[in-house]
Design a protein around this motif. Structure first.
Motif, PDB file in Angstrom:
ATOM      1  N   ASP A 242       0.902  -1.244   0.070  1.00  0.00           N
ATOM      2  CA  ASP A 242      -0.314   0.012   0.027  1.00  0.00           C
ATOM      3  C   ASP A 242       0.883   1.389   0.094  1.00  0.00           C
ATOM      4  OD1 ASP A 242      -2.349  -1.446   0.116  1.00  0.00           O
ATOM      5  OD2 ASP A 242      -2.358  -1.663   2.194  1.00  0.00           O
ATOM      6  N   SER A 243       1.835   1.240   0.749  1.00  0.00           N
ATOM      7  CA  SER A 243       2.899   2.449   0.787  1.00  0.00           C
ATOM      8  C   SER A 243       4.285   2.172   0.341  1.00  0.00           C
ATOM      9  CB  SER A 243       2.619   2.889   2.172  1.00  0.00           C
ATOM     10  OG  SER A 243       1.386   2.958   2.686  1.00  0.00           O
ATOM     11  N   SER A 244       4.695   1.001  -0.038  1.00  0.00           N
ATOM     12  CA  SER A 244       5.877   0.724  -0.289  1.00  0.00           C
ATOM     13  C   SER A 244       5.881  -0.379  -1.308  1.00  0.00           C
ATOM     14  CB  SER A 244       6.590   0.233   0.959  1.00  0.00           C
ATOM     15  OG  SER A 244       6.068  -0.931   1.547  1.00  0.00           O
ATOM     16  N   ILE A 245       7.330  -0.573  -1.914  1.00  0.00           N
ATOM     17  CA  ILE A 245       7.346  -1.818  -2.580  1.00  0.00           C
ATOM     18  C   ILE A 245       8.391  -2.580  -1.740  1.00  0.00           C
ATOM     19  CG2 ILE A 245       7.226  -0.953  -4.891  1.00  0.00           C
ATOM     20  CD1 ILE A 245      10.235  -0.406  -4.912  1.00  0.00           C
ATOM     21  N   ASN A 246       8.012  -3.789  -1.424  1.00  0.00           N
ATOM     22  CA  ASN A 246       8.399  -4.815  -0.584  1.00  0.00           C
ATOM     23  C   ASN A 246       9.706  -5.816  -1.051  1.00  0.00           C
ATOM     24  OD1 ASN A 246       7.011  -3.682   1.507  1.00  0.00           O
ATOM     25  ND2 ASN A 246       5.262  -4.751   0.848  1.00  0.00           N
ATOM     26  N   PHE A 247      10.452  -6.094  -0.489  1.00  0.00           N
ATOM     27  CA  PHE A 247      11.653  -7.043  -0.632  1.00  0.00           C
ATOM     28  C   PHE A 247      11.729  -8.012   0.207  1.00  0.00           C
ATOM     29  CE2 PHE A 247      12.545  -3.299  -2.942  1.00  0.00           C
ATOM     30  CZ  PHE A 247      12.805  -3.535  -4.347  1.00  0.00           C
ATOM     31  N   ASN A 248      12.678  -9.160   0.066  1.00  0.00           N
ATOM     32  CA  ASN A 248      12.613 -10.111   0.846  1.00  0.00           C
ATOM     33  C   ASN A 248      14.049 -10.578   0.760  1.00  0.00           C
ATOM     34  OD1 ASN A 248      12.397 -12.272   2.759  1.00  0.00           O
ATOM     35  ND2 ASN A 248      11.283 -13.686   1.483  1.00  0.00           N
ATOM     36  N   LEU A 249      14.816 -10.355   1.923  1.00  0.00           N
ATOM     37  CA  LEU A 249      16.222 -10.447   2.040  1.00  0.00           C
ATOM     38  C   LEU A 249      16.299 -11.880   2.753  1.00  0.00           C
ATOM     39  CD1 LEU A 249      19.335  -9.950   1.929  1.00  0.00           C
ATOM     40  CD2 LEU A 249      18.919  -9.001   4.016  1.00  0.00           C
ATOM     41  N   ARG A 250      16.833 -12.908   1.846  1.00  0.00           N
ATOM     42  CA  ARG A 250      17.049 -14.378   2.319  1.00  0.00           C
ATOM     43  C   ARG A 250      18.502 -14.807   2.580  1.00  0.00           C
ATOM     44  NH1 ARG A 250      13.411 -17.991  -1.351  1.00  0.00           N
ATOM     45  NH2 ARG A 250      15.121 -17.821  -2.969  1.00  0.00           N
ATOM     46  N   VAL A 251      18.640 -15.137   3.787  1.00  0.00           N
ATOM     47  CA  VAL A 251      20.045 -15.497   4.023  1.00  0.00           C
ATOM     48  C   VAL A 251      20.171 -16.822   4.934  1.00  0.00           C
ATOM     49  CG1 VAL A 251      20.775 -13.037   4.440  1.00  0.00           C
ATOM     50  CG2 VAL A 251      19.994 -14.062   6.400  1.00  0.00           C
ATOM     51  N   TRP A 252      21.237 -17.233   4.556  1.00  0.00           N
ATOM     52  CA  TRP A 252      21.700 -18.727   5.419  1.00  0.00           C
ATOM     53  C   TRP A 252      22.634 -18.474   6.472  1.00  0.00           C
ATOM     54  CZ3 TRP A 252      19.386 -23.342   3.894  1.00  0.00           C
ATOM     55  CH2 TRP A 252      18.698 -23.562   2.581  1.00  0.00           C
ATOM     56  N   THR A 253      22.450 -19.208   7.498  1.00  0.00           N
ATOM     57  CA  THR A 253      23.326 -19.223   8.739  1.00  0.00           C
ATOM     58  C   THR A 253      23.468 -20.383   9.384  1.00  0.00           C
ATOM     59  OG1 THR A 253      23.825 -17.880  10.766  1.00  0.00           O
ATOM     60  CG2 THR A 253      21.412 -18.235  10.055  1.00  0.00           C
ATOM     61  N   SER A 254      24.436 -20.838   9.923  1.00  0.00           N
ATOM     62  CA  SER A 254      24.516 -21.957  10.902  1.00  0.00           C
ATOM     63  C   SER A 254      24.869 -21.437  12.237  1.00  0.00           C
ATOM     64  CB  SER A 254      25.638 -22.888  10.543  1.00  0.00           C
ATOM     65  OG  SER A 254      26.975 -22.099  10.295  1.00  0.00           O
ATOM     66  N   GLU A 255      25.244 -20.204  12.538  1.00  0.00           N
ATOM     67  CA  GLU A 255      25.775 -19.560  13.674  1.00  0.00           C
ATOM     68  C   GLU A 255      24.492 -18.971  14.565  1.00  0.00           C
ATOM     69  OE1 GLU A 255      28.693 -15.698  15.361  1.00  0.00           O
ATOM     70  OE2 GLU A 255      28.859 -16.432  13.291  1.00  0.00           O
ATOM     71  N   TYR A 256      23.451 -18.512  13.956  1.00  0.00           N
ATOM     72  CA  TYR A 256      22.299 -17.780  14.759  1.00  0.00           C
ATOM     73  C   TYR A 256      21.024 -18.728  14.599  1.00  0.00           C
ATOM     74  CZ  TYR A 256      25.224 -13.698  14.761  1.00  0.00           C
ATOM     75  OH  TYR A 256      26.246 -12.622  15.079  1.00  0.00           O
ATOM     76  N   ILE A 257      21.116 -20.033  14.512  1.00  0.00           N
ATOM     77  CA  ILE A 257      20.055 -21.038  14.312  1.00  0.00           C
ATOM     78  C   ILE A 257      19.177 -20.565  15.813  1.00  0.00           C
ATOM     79  CG2 ILE A 257      19.374 -23.156  14.653  1.00  0.00           C
ATOM     80  CD1 ILE A 257      21.457 -23.985  12.818  1.00  0.00           C
ATOM     81  N   ASN A 258      19.790 -20.255  16.767  1.00  0.00           N
ATOM     82  CA  ASN A 258      19.197 -20.198  18.102  1.00  0.00           C
ATOM     83  C   ASN A 258      19.028 -18.866  18.520  1.00  0.00           C
ATOM     84  OD1 ASN A 258      21.905 -19.826  18.416  1.00  0.00           O
ATOM     85  ND2 ASN A 258      21.767 -21.019  20.508  1.00  0.00           N
TER      86      ASN A 258
END
Length: 300
Positions: A242-258
């Motif tokens: 409605d007010s923005s164009i939306n993006f999705n940043l997708r990242v892989w991690t093994s350090e920050y699972i928890n």
């Protein structure tokens, strides 16, 4: 005189020994054809305590010394060690009872009584125990896994016969009955491997160049030490909001699972800074108010 004193001491010692033998041989009750004495109860108690201590030592030795030589993950090592401990306890109990002349056929009566007890009030305990065995054999969860079950989210640190201990990010220990992992849906973030992908939404103004936004997001992601290079991060053009164009940043991690919120915070801090440097506008929700004709006359 000295000989008399020595003889009296010997007589007293002999009397004490005889009294102690009578005490140890004092019959408490009969179990089948076995006569249960006070001495037998003490012997069994000491034997069972020694059995549990020795089996726990064997479990730790197996996990930390023997299995350490092989390429096995920590959770599997703990499961193998626990199963070995349970097997040794079961074999040890029967061995101790037979060695001390206990009539095992009498335990048929106890098994029947136990069955009645299970029917009246021990269903949950039995269910949790059997569920614990299933968990150890099938390993839907292991020690070290990051899981979500119900409203509980945390790392598995111990799987016992009745329950599983989970520690949250706030260092709070939560004891979860084993049956809940069998009867309920469980999310295991690290079942196959400790590598997962997170999705972080980002919105910008309609006047911004999508390619420039993508380049900034990719640069921010690749500079973060907690983001894996392989698989590499990517950016999806999600939708027109409605007010923005939306993006999705997708990242892989093994350090920050928890700690997904920590990684999200790090990326968002850097994205906000880079957007400010490059003049990228982050919009806020806007609403247009349309007044119907005649509203002013009504207010008068």
């Amino acid at each position: 005189m000295q000989e008399n004193l020595n003889q009296m001491a010997k007589d007293n010692a002999q009397s004490f020994i005889e009294w102690f033998k009578e005490l140890m041989n004092y019959s408490l009750f009969n179990l089948g054809e076995s006569n249960i004495t006070l001495g037998l109860i003490i012997t069994l108690s000491v034997s069972f305590i020694a059995l549990f201590v020795i089996t726990e030592w064997i479990r730790r030795f197996t996990v930390h010394k023997v299995l350490k030589r092989y390429q096995i993950d920590t959770g599997t090592k703990q499961s193998i060690g626990t199963m070995i401990k349970y097997f040794l306890i079961l074999a040890g109990v029967f061995s101790i009872l037979q060695t001390n002349g206990i009539d095992l056929s009498a335990f048929g009566i106890l098994a029947g009584a136990l069955g009645v007890g299970i029917g009246f009030g021990l269903q949950n305990i039995t269910n949790n125990f059997i569920s614990g065995l299933i968990i150890l054999f099938e390993q839907p969860i292991k020690v070290g896994d990051r899981i979500e079950v119900g409203d509980v989210s945390g790392d598995v640190i111990k799987i016992s016969a009745r329950s599983t201990m989970i520690v949250t990010n706030d260092n709070i220990s939560i004891i979860v009955p084993n049956s809940q992992f069998i009867d309920s849906q469980v999310i295991n973030w690290s079942h196959n491997e400790r590598k997962i992908r997170f999705n972080f939404p980002v919105g910008v103004s309609y006047k911004e160049d999508p390619q420039k936004v993508k380049a900034i997001l990719m640069e921010v992601a690749k500079k973060n030490k907690g983001v894996l290079d392989t698989p590499e991060p990517d950016v999806l053009f999600e939708d027109y909001g409605d007010s923005s164009i939306n993006f999705n940043l997708r990242v892989w991690t093994s350090e920050y699972i928890n700690r997904p919120k920590i990684l999200k915070s790090q990326l968002y801090y850097e994205i906000f800074r880079r957007f400010g440097e490059d003049g990228i506008e982050i919009p806020f929700p806007q609403r247009d108010l349309h007044l119907k004709s005649g509203f002013e006359n009504m207010s008068k």
